[in-house]
Design a protein around this motif. Structure first.
Motif, PDB file in Angstrom:
ATOM      1  N   TYR A  28     -11.147   7.546   7.899  1.00 18.19           N
ATOM      2  CA  TYR A  28      -9.873   6.923   7.499  1.00 18.19           C
ATOM      3  C   TYR A  28      -9.664   5.560   8.172  1.00 18.19           C
ATOM      4  O   TYR A  28      -9.328   4.572   7.532  1.00 18.19           O
ATOM      5  N   ASN A  47      -4.483  11.765  -2.682  1.00 21.60           N
ATOM      6  CA  ASN A  47      -5.828  12.122  -2.233  1.00 21.60           C
ATOM      7  C   ASN A  47      -6.616  12.817  -3.329  1.00 21.60           C
ATOM      8  O   ASN A  47      -6.078  13.661  -4.047  1.00 21.60           O
ATOM      9  N   ASP A  89       0.874  -1.159   0.000  1.00 17.94           N
ATOM     10  CA  ASP A  89       0.000   0.000   0.000  1.00 17.94           C
ATOM     11  C   ASP A  89       0.917   1.217   0.000  1.00 17.94           C
ATOM     12  O   ASP A  89       1.596   1.494   0.988  1.00 17.94           O
ATOM     13  N   GLN A 145       2.238   8.779  10.916  1.00 20.94           N
ATOM     14  CA  GLN A 145       0.968   8.051  11.030  1.00 20.94           C
ATOM     15  C   GLN A 145       1.139   6.742  11.814  1.00 20.94           C
ATOM     16  O   GLN A 145       0.271   5.864  11.773  1.00 20.94           O
ATOM     17  N   TYR A 188       2.479  -1.294   4.538  1.00 18.60           N
ATOM     18  CA  TYR A 188       1.974   0.069   4.407  1.00 18.60           C
ATOM     19  C   TYR A 188       3.159   1.032   4.391  1.00 18.60           C
ATOM     20  O   TYR A 188       3.799   1.226   5.420  1.00 18.60           O
ATOM     21  N   GLY A 243      -0.748   6.712  -1.966  1.00 16.69           N
ATOM     22  CA  GLY A 243      -1.665   7.402  -1.055  1.00 16.69           C
ATOM     23  C   GLY A 243      -2.170   8.750  -1.524  1.00 16.69           C
ATOM     24  O   GLY A 243      -2.511   9.611  -0.704  1.00 16.69           O
TER      25      GLY A 243
END
Ligand code: ARG
Length: 587
Positions: free
Chosen positions: A323, A123, A118, A351, A345, A121
């Motif tokens: 989220y 947006n 993943d 995060q 990830y 990311g």
């Protein structure tokens, strides 16, 4: 095929066994390259148990080493080191064999897995910014490393397309263009095929919407309501959302293409929406999810937590998913559709709390299958010279496309200066060089700094043609290409000998690449590969400037050097390719 260290390990281990010591004889890289190529430090630890001095033990072990074709000399040095020098003939043949089936040789040492990475990311409705850069670059490289050693890897961009931001955009469009059919509850016709907003519109629209919502409670309320309705099947909103997603994805694709970063899946947070309701119902029914201040949460704290880990938020008090909800549902979606062994990830270190909560929640609720491993591959920030996250000259958040433009411009200046007298290069070749230098600068700078650490991005330093930089490696590859185009291996005289210490160092470095790749995979740290590539390029350039290959009269020597250059080029190309860095033929 066994690598040199494995072969040596076996020989030395047997000698230890013969001397009465089981499971000893680990061979490691030399710490004194002036004395030996490899060393074994085990005698020191054995002294106490054996009641003998390390020197005595070493002597005994060395006398028990069987005759072999690998070791040229094996010596004892105080206080009991065993120093090993490799046979040149063995080294040349071994390196040559190793590279003949390089990929297979490495893959043999690894049990293949299926991995979802993943990364990216991006947006929706927001341009990619500098924070997305490291995810793209590191994620792409990890994907290539895993692929190279035989894993099946699926890269998923996991678009941010479902949270409150979407509601903000919808509410803002409604404010500006209230008559659009998307807002007509009674509309039953066909929705328009094109988006009512362009990417440029979105770029101004979103920051304004966000600012408004933050300062005006009614606007925030509208945004929340729009988010809830989007997530709960308001047909008009969904159609509108699809349109601006399309526009945004196109722009993001363009950005990722420019970085030579490619995803197998363009899923997003929204892709798992269909799973949210059953997932929540189930978590409530099983007693994992409970109400707290109007919201629905799961307790994920553990008794020996040193810092407080807050509950994981599943549904906000306004009823909307967020989220964390989509990340949890995405685990189910990926397990159902892909059944991966691991999910990585590649996300900003800042995060990390979110992922701790997510993983604990997935584990505790048994949403995660027992055999699926979840891993947070966090990375540090790319900072400016002031030590703060890299900004525009005006101090604003740097858009990724602007940074790429800035680097392209720098590359253009540099290349035009460096190549101004080169009549052998066509215009499109020069363009290609500029492009590759720009990307190599950016990617190598990022990858050569250990993933988890912050680093300072200094364009001028990273674009130097000397030192540990992307352009230095591109330049070395181009030099090798040009040399080998002019000097082909003569099959008849093909001899491969070592004539100097530096040649040996080159070959020994090539034999370590396998380890670097496996280690980079293990620690998810492409920086190890940058180190090896730089070391190899450095040794090669030292060799190059100390010899005159072109004019060499001794045919055996020349042929050996061509072979050495060929192996170096092949190795550098493999490494740069798995780092995601494109090379050039000429430069
Ligand atoms: N879109 C997020 C951001 O810009 C990154 C997504 C990371 N992946 C994930 N599964 N949460 O911060």
């Amino acid at each position: 095929m066994k690598n040199i260290k494995e072969i040596l390990n076996k020989i030395i281990k047997t000698a230890f066994e013969k001397s009465g010591f089981e499971n000893k004889g680990l061979v490691v890289n030399s710490e004194r390259e002036d004395l030996c190529d490899f060393q074994c430090n085990d005698c020191m630890q054995l002294a106490k148990i054996a009641h003998k001095s390390p020197m005595e033990i070493a002597k005994e072990v060395v006398s028990n080493v069987e005759k072999n074709e690998v070791i040229k000399t094996i010596e004892i040095a105080p206080a009991g080191f065993i120093n090993i020098t490799i046979n040149n003939n063995f080294l040349t043949k071994h390196t040559d064999d190793l590279l003949k089936n390089f990929k297979q040789n490495i893959a043999e040492k690894h049990t293949p897995k299926k991995i979802v990475i993943d990364y990216g990311g991006a947006n929706i409705a927001k341009p990619l910014h500098i924070g997305h850069l490291r995810s793209a670059i590191i994620g792409e490289s990890l994907k290539r490393i895993a692929n190279f050693i035989g894993d099946e890897v699926i890269g998923d961009v996991h678009l941010g397309d479902w949270g409150l931001q979407m509601g903000m955009v919808i509410a803002e469009i409604k404010r500006r263009q209230p008559d659009l059919v998307y807002f007509d509850k009674n509309f039953s016709g066909e929705y328009p095929k094109t988006s009512p907003v362009t990417i440029e519109d979105l770029e101004t629209l979103y920051p304004e919407a966000s600012k408004r919502a933050k300062s005006d409670e009614t606007a925030m309320e509208e945004a929340r309501k729009a988010t809830y309705e989007l997530q709960n099947n308001n047909k008009g909103y969904i159609e509108l959302w699809k349109q601006f997603c399309k526009v945004s994805i196109e722009a993001a694709k363009n950005n990722y293409d420019n970085l030579d970063v490619n995803f197998e899946l363009w899923n997003g947070e929204s892709s798992s929406n269909y799973l949210i309701k059953p997932m929540i119902d189930n978590l409530v029914e099983k007693g994992f999810a409970y109400e707290s201040n109007g919201a629905l949460v799961v307790n994920v704290s553990e008794p020996d937590d040193k810092v407080e880990i807050p509950p994981f938020l599943l549904i906000k008090s306004d009823g909307a998913a967020l989220y964390s909800t989509t990340d949890l549902a995405t685990i189910i979606d990926r397990q159902n559709k892909l059944n991966p062994d691991e999910i990585w990830y590649v996300v900003d270190n800042r995060q990390s709390l979110h992922f701790t909560q997510l993983f604990r929640c997935a584990e505790k609720t048994k949403i995660k299958n027992i055999n699926t491993k979840l891993e947070f591959v966090g990375f540090g920030t790319m900072n400016g010279k002031d030590g703060k996250p890299y900004k525009t000259r005006e101090g604003g958040t740097m858009k990724l496309c602007d940074l790429i433009d800035e680097i392209q411009l720098e590359a253009k200046k540099k290349i035009e200066q460096n190549l101004k007298d080169r009549t052998d290069l066509k215009i499109d070749e020069i363009d290609e060089i500029k492009n590759c230098v720009a990307l190599a600068t950016l990617k190598f700078a990022d990858l050569s700094n250990y993933r988890a650490k912050d680093y300072v991005f200094d364009i001028n330093k990273f674009m130097e043609f000397e030192g540990k930089t992307g352009p230095y490696l591109l330049y070395t590859v181009a030099r090798l290409n040009s040399l080998l185009n002019k000097n082909k291996i003569n099959e008849k005289t093909e001899s491969f000998n070592i004539y100097s210490n530096i040649e040996k160092k080159i070959l020994l470095t090539i034999t370590t690449v396998e380890d670097s790749i496996l280690k980079a995979y293990q620690d998810k740290a492409p920086s190890y590969l940058c180190d090896t590539a730089f070391k190899l390029a450095n040794y090669y350039n030292t060799f190059y400037s100390s010899t005159n290959l072109m004019k060499e009269q001794d045919i055996n020597k020349k042929s050996s050097w061509i072979k050495l250059s060929t192996l170096t080029l092949q190795t550098l190309k493999v490494i740069l390719n798995i780092l995601g860095i494109k090379t050039v033929e000429k430069m």
